[in-house]
Design an enzyme around this catalytic site. Structure first.
Site, PDB file in Angstrom:
ATOM      1  CB  CYS A 198     -40.398   5.277 -63.973  1.00 31.23           C
ATOM      2  SG  CYS A 198     -39.018   4.140 -64.081  1.00 31.23           S
TER       3      CYS A 198
ATOM      4  CB  CYS B 117     -37.077   6.618 -64.583  1.00 27.90           C
ATOM      5  SG  CYS B 117     -37.837   5.383 -65.663  1.00 27.90           S
TER       6      CYS B 117
END
Length: 105
Positions: free
Chosen positions: A30, A33
């Site tokens: 991600c 993230c």
């Protein structure tokens, strides 16, 4: 305080206990993230022992992610004395996260 990695197995002990804990539900693939990781490192250094910051990899720990309704990542859930009290989804600034924590202290 260092950031703690939690799993489905350690979630109860690390998060659902006394105190304030900010949990980052994330995954290695991600992009946002990865972008929030250094922000959380800075935040951990600033809040010290007053707030525990934990990371939970949703790919490896689907049970906890499902239990708290995590549909997209990063999702950050703030727990106070074991109960979820607030939640933000997506990349947030350090100031936004500090405000989120301050609201519940």
């Amino acid at each position: 305080m260092a950031i703690v990695n939690v799993s489905d197995q350690t979630f109860n002990n690390e998060v659902e206990s006394k105190g304030t804990v900010l949990v980052d539900f994330w995954a290695p693939w991600c992009g946002p993230c990865k972008m929030i990781a250094p922000i959380l490192d800075e935040l951990a250094a600033e809040v010290g022992d007053s707030v525990k910051i934990a990371k939970l990899n949703v790919d490896d720990n689907p049970e906890s992610a499902s239990r708290f309704g995590v549909m997209s990542i990063p999702t950050l859930i703030l727990f106070k004395d074991g109960q979820p009290v607030d939640k933000v989804v997506g990349l947030n600034s350090k100031d936004a996260l500090k405000s989120l924590i301050a609201k519940h202290q």
